[in-house]
Design a protein around this motif. Sequence first.
Motif, short mmCIF file in Angstrom:
data_model
loop_
_atom_site.label_atom_id
_atom_site.label_comp_id
_atom_site.label_asym_id
_atom_site.label_seq_id
_atom_site.Cartn_x
_atom_site.Cartn_y
_atom_site.Cartn_z
N LYS A 95 -3.71 10.31 -137.42
CA LYS A 95 -2.75 11.28 -137.96
C LYS A 95 -3.17 12.71 -137.63
N GLY A 96 -4.47 12.92 -137.49
CA GLY A 96 -4.93 14.22 -137.02
C GLY A 96 -4.58 14.44 -135.56
N ALA A 97 -4.61 13.38 -134.77
CA ALA A 97 -4.29 13.48 -133.34
C ALA A 97 -2.84 13.90 -133.12
N VAL A 98 -1.90 13.36 -133.91
CA VAL A 98 -0.50 13.73 -133.68
C VAL A 98 -0.20 15.14 -134.18
N ILE A 99 -1.00 15.63 -135.10
CA ILE A 99 -0.85 17.03 -135.50
C ILE A 99 -1.16 17.94 -134.32
N THR A 100 -2.26 17.70 -133.65
CA THR A 100 -2.63 18.52 -132.49
C THR A 100 -1.61 18.36 -131.36
N LEU A 101 -1.15 17.14 -131.14
CA LEU A 101 -0.13 16.90 -130.10
C LEU A 101 1.12 17.72 -130.38
N ARG A 146 -2.17 3.05 -131.09
CA ARG A 146 -0.97 2.73 -130.31
C ARG A 146 0.28 3.06 -131.12
N VAL A 147 0.29 2.68 -132.38
CA VAL A 147 1.47 2.93 -133.21
C VAL A 147 1.58 4.41 -133.59
N ASN A 148 0.49 4.97 -134.10
CA ASN A 148 0.54 6.31 -134.70
C ASN A 148 0.48 7.46 -133.70
N VAL A 149 -0.06 7.22 -132.53
CA VAL A 149 -0.20 8.30 -131.54
C VAL A 149 0.59 8.00 -130.26
N PHE A 150 0.30 6.86 -129.63
CA PHE A 150 0.96 6.56 -128.36
C PHE A 150 2.45 6.34 -128.54
N GLY A 151 2.86 5.81 -129.71
CA GLY A 151 4.28 5.64 -129.98
C GLY A 151 5.01 6.97 -130.04
N VAL A 152 4.36 7.97 -130.63
CA VAL A 152 4.94 9.32 -130.69
C VAL A 152 5.08 9.88 -129.27
N ALA A 153 4.03 9.73 -128.47
CA ALA A 153 4.07 10.23 -127.09
C ALA A 153 5.15 9.52 -126.28
#
Length: 225
Positions: free
Chosen positions: A148-154, A100-107
């Motif tokens: 952190k790998g997920a936000v790289i791909t995003l 939620r913090v590291n990926v969904f927050g970025v989105a």
Amino acid sequence: MKNVIITGTSRGIGYELALLFAGSGHNVLAISRNIPQALAEHEKITCLSVDIATPESRPLIETFLTSTWGTADIIIHNAGALLHKPFTQITAEEFEYIYRVNVFGVANLNRAALPYMKQGGHVVTISSMGGVQGTVKFAGLSAYSSSKGAVITLSELLAEEYKDKGIAFNVLALGAVNTEMLREAFPGYEAPLSPVEMAEYIYNFSLTGNKFFNGKVLQVSSTTP
């Protein structure tokens, strides 16, 4: 002067980044759940106390951008949560919280702010060396490093999606930085770089990196891997 949105500004790198940008005359929207007094009192900084990982944060950010700035030039996704724990001991709630913090927050922030960005805009996502494919991985960081790998791909995908609009998306995959978050997760460990040193690098890259990079992952680490 730029309009700069920074998340995770209550301490560490985000706090130093907010002061660096504001001290140079840029307008800063500092987003974090806790608001440091030094940021709240700075004339160039607007503090927004929200949890960026929740959908409720989006209308608050949109309202500010509509009523105050009108446009945004730079987004720095710095907010992050770190969990150091064996995989089988991580609860479903803990794993979900990290995402939620590291990926969904970025989105969430991207959805709120991208409509206000124009050609020349730069979105910088702070990731980790642990999220880069092929680097050495460390036990106990399954939730953190995979997020952190997920936000790289995003970021790579959004760079492609927004390239015709002239908005650049880049990732800085950081090595260890001596932040409070790192010290809490790894007591006794001393990282080679301070939050101020890393903030100065990110500050310069955010202002100029989009002239040279788009859709790229830059590994920012003084050690190998």
